[in-house]
Design an enzyme around this catalytic site. Structure first.
Site, PDB file in Angstrom:
ATOM      1  N   LYS A  29      60.340  67.449  80.777  1.00 21.89           N
ATOM      2  CA  LYS A  29      61.798  67.481  80.672  1.00 21.89           C
ATOM      3  C   LYS A  29      62.333  68.822  81.157  1.00 21.89           C
ATOM      4  O   LYS A  29      63.288  68.873  81.943  1.00 21.89           O
ATOM      5  CB  LYS A  29      62.185  67.238  79.207  1.00 21.89           C
ATOM      6  CG  LYS A  29      63.613  66.812  79.010  1.00 21.89           C
ATOM      7  CD  LYS A  29      63.911  66.602  77.523  1.00 21.89           C
ATOM      8  CE  LYS A  29      63.308  65.303  77.017  1.00 21.89           C
ATOM      9  NZ  LYS A  29      63.314  65.229  75.532  1.00 21.89           N
ATOM     10  N   GLY A 108      59.784  58.982  72.171  1.00 25.39           N
ATOM     11  CA  GLY A 108      60.029  58.851  70.740  1.00 25.39           C
ATOM     12  C   GLY A 108      59.115  59.647  69.838  1.00 25.39           C
ATOM     13  O   GLY A 108      59.243  59.601  68.625  1.00 25.39           O
ATOM     14  N   ARG A 355      63.314  61.434  85.083  1.00 25.41           N
ATOM     15  CA  ARG A 355      61.844  61.423  85.154  1.00 25.41           C
ATOM     16  C   ARG A 355      61.414  60.187  85.924  1.00 25.41           C
ATOM     17  O   ARG A 355      62.192  59.235  86.059  1.00 25.41           O
ATOM     18  CB  ARG A 355      61.227  61.414  83.758  1.00 25.41           C
ATOM     19  CG  ARG A 355      61.596  60.188  82.974  1.00 25.41           C
ATOM     20  CD  ARG A 355      61.044  60.229  81.565  1.00 25.41           C
ATOM     21  NE  ARG A 355      61.761  59.248  80.769  1.00 25.41           N
ATOM     22  CZ  ARG A 355      61.908  59.306  79.462  1.00 25.41           C
ATOM     23  NH1 ARG A 355      61.396  60.293  78.781  1.00 25.41           N
ATOM     24  NH2 ARG A 355      62.564  58.375  78.811  1.00 25.41           N
ATOM     25  N   HIS A 471      63.204  51.100  72.164  1.00 26.62           N
ATOM     26  CA  HIS A 471      61.854  51.608  71.918  1.00 26.62           C
ATOM     27  C   HIS A 471      60.806  50.538  72.187  1.00 26.62           C
ATOM     28  O   HIS A 471      59.825  50.762  72.904  1.00 26.62           O
ATOM     29  CB  HIS A 471      61.769  52.101  70.472  1.00 26.62           C
ATOM     30  CG  HIS A 471      60.418  52.619  70.093  1.00 26.62           C
ATOM     31  ND1 HIS A 471      59.459  51.822  69.505  1.00 26.62           N
ATOM     32  CD2 HIS A 471      59.859  53.832  70.254  1.00 26.62           C
ATOM     33  CE1 HIS A 471      58.370  52.535  69.308  1.00 26.62           C
ATOM     34  NE2 HIS A 471      58.588  53.766  69.744  1.00 26.62           N
ATOM     35  N   SER A 779      19.737  51.257  91.937  1.00 19.92           N
ATOM     36  CA  SER A 779      21.005  50.934  91.299  1.00 19.92           C
ATOM     37  C   SER A 779      20.999  51.638  89.946  1.00 19.92           C
ATOM     38  O   SER A 779      20.100  51.418  89.131  1.00 19.92           O
ATOM     39  CB  SER A 779      21.132  49.421  91.127  1.00 19.92           C
ATOM     40  OG  SER A 779      22.301  49.136  90.393  1.00 19.92           O
ATOM     41  N   THR A 782      23.831  53.008  84.300  1.00 15.23           N
ATOM     42  CA  THR A 782      24.263  54.184  83.536  1.00 15.23           C
ATOM     43  C   THR A 782      24.533  53.884  82.063  1.00 15.23           C
ATOM     44  O   THR A 782      24.736  54.804  81.290  1.00 15.23           O
ATOM     45  CB  THR A 782      25.498  54.837  84.183  1.00 15.23           C
ATOM     46  OG1 THR A 782      26.470  53.823  84.420  1.00 15.23           O
ATOM     47  CG2 THR A 782      25.133  55.510  85.478  1.00 15.23           C
ATOM     48  N   ASN A 783      24.539  52.601  81.666  1.00 15.21           N
ATOM     49  CA  ASN A 783      24.643  52.334  80.224  1.00 15.21           C
ATOM     50  C   ASN A 783      23.365  52.811  79.535  1.00 15.21           C
ATOM     51  O   ASN A 783      23.400  53.618  78.609  1.00 15.21           O
ATOM     52  CB  ASN A 783      24.827  50.843  79.937  1.00 15.21           C
ATOM     53  CG  ASN A 783      26.119  50.304  80.511  1.00 15.21           C
ATOM     54  OD1 ASN A 783      27.001  51.068  80.888  1.00 15.21           O
ATOM     55  ND2 ASN A 783      26.228  48.994  80.578  1.00 15.21           N
ATOM     56  N   ASP A 784      22.225  52.290  80.014  1.00 13.10           N
ATOM     57  CA  ASP A 784      20.960  52.712  79.414  1.00 13.10           C
ATOM     58  C   ASP A 784      20.676  54.186  79.696  1.00 13.10           C
ATOM     59  O   ASP A 784      20.143  54.888  78.847  1.00 13.10           O
ATOM     60  CB  ASP A 784      19.804  51.843  79.932  1.00 13.10           C
ATOM     61  CG  ASP A 784      19.557  50.656  79.012  1.00 13.10           C
ATOM     62  OD1 ASP A 784      19.620  50.844  77.782  1.00 13.10           O
ATOM     63  OD2 ASP A 784      19.321  49.545  79.521  1.00 13.10           O
ATOM     64  N   CYS A 846      25.646  50.153  88.581  1.00 16.87           N
ATOM     65  CA  CYS A 846      26.011  48.856  88.018  1.00 16.87           C
ATOM     66  C   CYS A 846      26.329  48.932  86.528  1.00 16.87           C
ATOM     67  O   CYS A 846      26.520  47.922  85.887  1.00 16.87           O
ATOM     68  CB  CYS A 846      24.902  47.837  88.266  1.00 16.87           C
ATOM     69  SG  CYS A 846      23.358  48.243  87.452  1.00 16.87           S
ATOM     70  N   TYR A 866      27.981  52.119  96.834  1.00 20.23           N
ATOM     71  CA  TYR A 866      28.872  51.159  96.184  1.00 20.23           C
ATOM     72  C   TYR A 866      28.904  51.370  94.678  1.00 20.23           C
ATOM     73  O   TYR A 866      28.028  52.012  94.099  1.00 20.23           O
ATOM     74  CB  TYR A 866      28.454  49.718  96.506  1.00 20.23           C
ATOM     75  CG  TYR A 866      27.158  49.270  95.863  1.00 20.23           C
ATOM     76  CD1 TYR A 866      27.146  48.728  94.573  1.00 20.23           C
ATOM     77  CD2 TYR A 866      25.940  49.372  96.541  1.00 20.23           C
ATOM     78  CE1 TYR A 866      25.959  48.324  93.976  1.00 20.23           C
ATOM     79  CE2 TYR A 866      24.756  48.968  95.958  1.00 20.23           C
ATOM     80  CZ  TYR A 866      24.769  48.449  94.669  1.00 20.23           C
ATOM     81  OH  TYR A 866      23.605  48.058  94.082  1.00 20.23           O
TER      82      TYR A 866
HETATM   83  P1  ADP Z   1      63.861  61.909  74.359  1.00 21.23           P
HETATM   84  O1  ADP Z   1      62.736  62.797  74.692  1.00 21.23           O
HETATM   85  O2  ADP Z   1      63.591  61.039  73.182  1.00 21.23           O
HETATM   86  O3  ADP Z   1      64.402  61.183  75.555  1.00 21.23           O
HETATM   87  P2  ADP Z   1      66.073  63.723  74.614  1.00 21.23           P
HETATM   88  O4  ADP Z   1      65.757  65.156  74.465  1.00 21.23           O
HETATM   89  O5  ADP Z   1      66.247  63.245  75.992  1.00 21.23           O
HETATM   90  O6  ADP Z   1      65.024  62.873  73.821  1.00 21.23           O
HETATM   91  O7  ADP Z   1      67.377  63.487  73.781  1.00 21.23           O
HETATM   92  C1  ADP Z   1      67.799  62.225  73.430  1.00 21.23           C
HETATM   93  C2  ADP Z   1      69.219  62.022  73.806  1.00 21.23           C
HETATM   94  O8  ADP Z   1      70.020  63.044  73.262  1.00 21.23           O
HETATM   95  C3  ADP Z   1      69.513  62.115  75.293  1.00 21.23           C
HETATM   96  O9  ADP Z   1      69.290  60.938  75.944  1.00 21.23           O
HETATM   97  C4  ADP Z   1      70.977  62.464  75.300  1.00 21.23           C
HETATM   98  O10 ADP Z   1      71.728  61.285  75.195  1.00 21.23           O
HETATM   99  C5  ADP Z   1      71.133  63.269  74.083  1.00 21.23           C
HETATM  100  N1  ADP Z   1      71.205  64.680  74.464  1.00 21.23           N
HETATM  101  C6  ADP Z   1      70.191  65.541  74.674  1.00 21.23           C
HETATM  102  N2  ADP Z   1      70.656  66.733  75.072  1.00 21.23           N
HETATM  103  C7  ADP Z   1      71.992  66.642  75.107  1.00 21.23           C
HETATM  104  C8  ADP Z   1      73.045  67.525  75.461  1.00 21.23           C
HETATM  105  N3  ADP Z   1      72.812  68.765  75.870  1.00 21.23           N
HETATM  106  N4  ADP Z   1      74.299  67.069  75.387  1.00 21.23           N
HETATM  107  C9  ADP Z   1      74.541  65.803  75.007  1.00 21.23           C
HETATM  108  N5  ADP Z   1      73.620  64.910  74.665  1.00 21.23           N
HETATM  109  C10 ADP Z   1      72.347  65.319  74.716  1.00 21.23           C
HETATM  110 MG    MG Z   2      65.520  61.564  76.882  1.00 19.18          MG
HETATM  111 MG    MG Z   3      63.808  60.492  71.167  1.00 23.10          MG
END
Ligand code: ADP
Ligand code: MG
Ligand code: MG
Length: 887
Positions: A29, A108, A355, A471, A779, A782-784, A846, A866
């Site tokens: 990030k 998450g 990302r 999620h 051949s 690699t298990n044994d 193998c 192979y």
């Molecule tokens: P995750 O890793 O779970 O995606 P984030 O760090 O991206 O978590 O944060 C989750 C959410 O929080 C983001 O999708 C965004 O909506 C909100 N958020 C994060 N930073 C900011 C910010 N500087 N201003 C406003 N909202 C934010």
């Molecule tokens: Mg995020």
């Molecule tokens: Mg999160």
């Protein structure tokens, strides 16, 4: 100054110190925030505290060193300068989000705190400054809730239920309908609850809030959920997470504000369509939390549950246009499908995250092929981008379209594939049912990171709430499991363990089926059929085949598996085990007769009965493998594996042999071995009972001659297992050659064949130079070889090996991925020594490792000809071999 370590990297419009290449240090990030900031996109200013700082923090008994603190304060003042606001100020407060971000995304796993810096004074200032007290109080109550949860480890269910009660009392459905006064009251209730429950007041000093939040993110690297996720995904515990501290922008300031997520292409199919969801007047994770049904950003994003809602394109056309520009730029810059998080504050667009988007394997292939066609990627880049293991998903079954199905509900097609299982309503239940060998389908209101273990244990996931980016959807796609999300017709009661749909009640343990490609929920168990291969897949695999140096063979014991493997691109059989054929009912008696024979003549009599069976088996396989080599291993396992176990089997055998059942018992005891894995097996059986290997050799050669008479091209390879002495190979080879000569004479025709050996014992590997002159091929079994190099039985290792891996004694389970330093050393040594004495020797592997990408890289590096793996892993091996050649 020069030698002070840099712990903090700023990103703002004047000065951005990081970039996309610094993921190890800044986390995914942080590196991407820096990169986007450099590109001039509207990213709120902030700074990243490095993963190194996390490791330092952990090793200092969870405390931040003074230098880190100093650098944080310096970076903080840069943000103040850029924003014109002051952190901790009552009238014009700068607020922060504190966000975790490890090297690879861990959805998450570690939570974000928003609106940090608010307290009883600045909330008033913020209300006055914006002219929007409702917004200020909404931000404050969110902050308290998140901070209590993430930083204080407080059970927020207590707070959430207060919010629900308040909404009920006010007779409103949504948070947005609560007034400023409501929210202000809520804040004081929150604070009271927290004080009562914890005995500590909610922290009011913003600087104190910040230090504790940073510390909480760093410590969350080691929370059980994060550890579990890393274990499942083989992510190193040694990486640490970075913390991103970023000034807030607000999607919850009113109707001209919003927050959302989007994908530049469809993450389920890979289709080139811009796709996403958003919510007006909302903040942070409201979109994914399933609080309100998210709105589609454009028409392409509409589905059953949101088709009547206004799109972003309609509601804010100008901002939508900007978003389109941004995504196009980001996709070209990163040369990949992007998953973007954005917030709109008063009609101004801010990008908060980008990302490379998680996707299904089918989507991954389509995107890679399209990007090459669009000129954004080269073929080589496309091949290297795809994780070979992900191909697994593509090869998995779908629902049989010919079978009638009773569809009871339809939700969102969140992750493709089909799965049937017995309903479990909790992660724990799913886990125990799975442990008991049952097939489980996890049914939840919505999922959260606590449910990961249950999701792993399930055939599929079904949720009542949440959108395509919830999620459940994101995690299921990552795991390659089917998921139907946001199926609002479901009424789930955790208390009663029931699922009610249209008045019909389903209970824990009832069978249901989901189709993650259509969103259908189906009563009972529906049969599945195997995957069909798309044109894009064939194109992609053709590119892989163009660059790889290794041939990919398969391990197959019957015509059906041979056929499957060929359809997946196998170039031959690397291991055909003959003993699997012995277990069929009409053969096992003859096999037992052979084992019980106490003289050569009666053994030969029994073998004569087996000969036609073996010959037929080989004819079936040779026909399928027309033109491709087939490597057949002569009998390998200890004989007692074939002995009768039950009293009934023993009686039947006594009857068949016309002997007393006591004699049968007696013989069983005599054949007992203390350690069968190291006992009378493999070529040791051939040495003591050469007529067994003779019969098998005869069956192979007779089958080959017969097929070749019918126009089939047969390339048989006869493999002798478990050699440890070159002398074993010498005498067994003589036996085989003599038998082959006889068959040639009898049939008055000849065929080309190879005769070689497995290298699966350390002694064989070490003395490979002596063995090689007598073998056409090696051949590596690699298990044994792993078992005998470590002196470790694979069947018993499960009890303690995970702990070895957990303690870092071994980077990976050596039965999964080849141990380069030990087992790999022996393999490499055997190749080098073998080539010295037999330059033409053909080399392959193998063992199970033949289908594992890291091991395949090793096989490529040491110059094997192979690898051989199970049919379903052939495409994975083809791609892994291509990547090995490109790296
Ligand atoms: P995750 O890793 O779970 O995606 P984030 O760090 O991206 O978590 O944060 C989750 C959410 O929080 C983001 O999708 C965004 O909506 C909100 N958020 C994060 N930073 C900011 C910010 N500087 N201003 C406003 N909202 C934010
Ligand atoms: Mg995020
Ligand atoms: Mg999160």
């Amino acid at each position: 100054m020069a030698n002070v370590k840099k712990w903090v990297y700023s990103f703002n419009s004047n000065k951005t110190e990081g970039n996309q290449g610094m993921k190890d240090l800044l986390g995914g990030k942080g590196a991407n925030l820096a990169e986007m900031s450099s590109l001039g996109l509207s990213v709120p200013p902030g700074f990243t505290v490095t993963t190194q700082a996390c490791l330092d923090f952990v090793s200092n008994a969870n405390s931040l060193n003074d230098e880190i603190k100093k650098q944080v304060l310096d970076a903080l003042s840069l943000v103040e300068k850029e924003s014109g606001k002051k952190f901790g100020d009552s009238n014009n407060p700068l607020l922060f989000s504190v966000r975790s971000g490890a090297r690879v995304s861990m959805p998450g796993m570690m939570d974000t705190v928003l609106n940090l810096g608010l307290n009883d004074e600045s909330v008033l200032g913020l209300g006055k400054l914006t002219g929007n007290p409702r917004f200020a109080w909404d931000s404050y109550r969110r902050f308290i809730q998140m901070y209590a949860n993430v930083v204080m480890g407080f059970n927020v269910a207590l707070l959430e239920s207060t919010l629900e009660d308040l909404k009920e009392a006010r007779e409103v459905e949504e948070d947005t309908q609560l007034t400023a006064q409501d929210l202000q009251d809520l804040v004081s209730v929150y604070k009271t609850i927290i004080l009562e429950e914890t005995g500590i007041g909610f922290p009011t000093d913003p600087m104190d809030q910040l230090w504790r939040a940073i510390a909480a993110v760093f410590s969350s690297w080691n929370n059980p959920r994060a550890i579990k996720y890393r274990e499942i995904n083989e992510i190193s515990h040694e990486w640490g997470t970075a913390v991103n501290v970023q000034s807030m922008v607000f999607g919850n300031m009113g109707e001209d504000c919003a927050t959302g997520v989007c994908f530049t292409r469809d993450p389920s199919t890979g289709e080139k369509k811009f796709f996403g969801e958003f919510l007006i007047n909302a903040q942070g994770e409201d979109v994914v939390a399933g609080i309100r049904t998210p709105q589609p950003i454009n028409d392409l994003s509409k589905n059953e549950s949101n088709k009547t809602l206004t799109t972003l394109e309609q509601a804010m056309p100008k901002v939508f246009g900007e978003l389109v520009e941004v995504y196009t730029r980001l996709e070209e810059h990163y040369k990949d499908m992007q998953d973007i998080e954005f917030t709109i504050e008063k009609d101004k667009l801010f990008i908060l995250q980008t990302r490379n988007g998680k996707r299904t394997a089918a989507a991954g292939i389509k995107i890679a092929v399209d990007l090459v066609e669009e000129g954004i990627l080269t073929k080589k880049e496309a091949l290297l981008k795809m994780n070979p293991e992900d191909l697994n998903q593509l090869l998995h079954p779908r629902l049989d379209p010919c079978v009638a199905k009773n569809i009871i509900a339809t939700g969102l097609p969140a992750s493709p594939g089909a799965g049937s299982g017995q309903i479990a309503f909790s992660s724990e239940k799913a886990h125990t049912m799975n442990e008991n060998g049952e097939k489980v389908l996890l049914v939840r209101q919505e999922t959260s990171p606590e449910d990961i273990a249950g999701m792993v244990a399930s055939q599929g996931i079904l949720t009542a709430r949440g959108g395509m980016t919830s999620h459940a959807a994101v995690v299921a796609r990552g795991m390659g499991k089917p998921c139907v999300a946001g199926c609002s017709q479901l009424a789930i009661s955790y208390a009663n363990s029931t699922l009610t749909v249209n008045g019909k009640v389903y209970r824990e343990g009832d069978w249901i089926t989901i189709d993650g490609a259509t969103g259908e929920v189906i009563e009972g168990k529906v049969p599945t059929i195997s995957a069909t291969i798309s044109e894009d897949f064939s194109t992609f695999m053709k590119w892989a085949d163009e660059v790889r140096k290794l041939d990919i063979r398969t391990n197959a014991d019957n015509p059906q598996d041979s056929k499957t493997a060929i359809s997946f691109g196998a170039q031959g059989i690397g291991l055909c085990r003959t003993e699997h054929m012995f277990f069929e009912p009409e053969r096992i008696l003859a096999v037992r007769e052979m084992i019980y024979a106490d003289n050569v003549a009666s053994r030969k009599k029994a073998l004569d009965k087996l000969l036609p069976f073996q010959r037929e088996d080989f004819i079936g396989i040779f026909n399928e493998m027309n033109g491709l080599p087939v490597n057949i291993r002569l009998l390998d396992p200890p004989l007692h594996e074939f002995l009768p176990h039950t009293a009934q089997d023993k009686l039947q055998l006594a009857d068949y042999l016309g002997i007393d059942v006591d004699l049968v018992e007696d013989r069983c005891e005599k054949l007992h071995e203390f350690n069968p894995m190291l006992g009378h097996r493999g070529c040791r059986l051939g040495v003591t009972f050469p007529e067994i290997y003779r019969m098998q050799t005869r069956a192979i050669i007779e089958a080959a001659l017969e097929c070749s008479k019918n126009g089939i091209k047969v390339l048989p390879e006869i493999m002798i297992p478990l050699i440890s002495l070159s002398g074993e190979l010498v005498i067994l080879k003589d036996e085989c050659l003599d038998e082959i000569k006889k068959v040639f004479e009898e049939k008055q025709s000849e065929i080309k064949y190879k005769l070689g050996t497995m290298i699966e014992l350390p002694r064989a590997a070490i003395t490979a130079g002596e063995i090689a002159p007598h073998a056409d091929f090696f051949s590596f079994g690699t298990n044994d070889l792993t078992q005998t190099t470590y002196g470790l039985s694979r069947d018993d290792a499960g009890k303690f090996l995970p702990e070895y891996v957990g303690k870092g004694l071994m980077p990976l389970d050596p039965f999964v991925s080849i141990d380069r330093d030990g087992v790999g050393f022996l393999v490499k040594h055997a190749c080098i020594e073998g080539k010295k004495t037999n330059p033409n020797i053909h080399l392959g592997i193998c063992g199970e490792h033949g289908g594992e990408p890291r091991s395949i890289q090793f096989c490529h590096d040491i110059g094997l000809d192979y690898v051989s793996c199970s049919p379903f892993r052939v495409p994975i091996a083809r791609l892994a071999a291509a990547q090995a050649a490109l790296k």
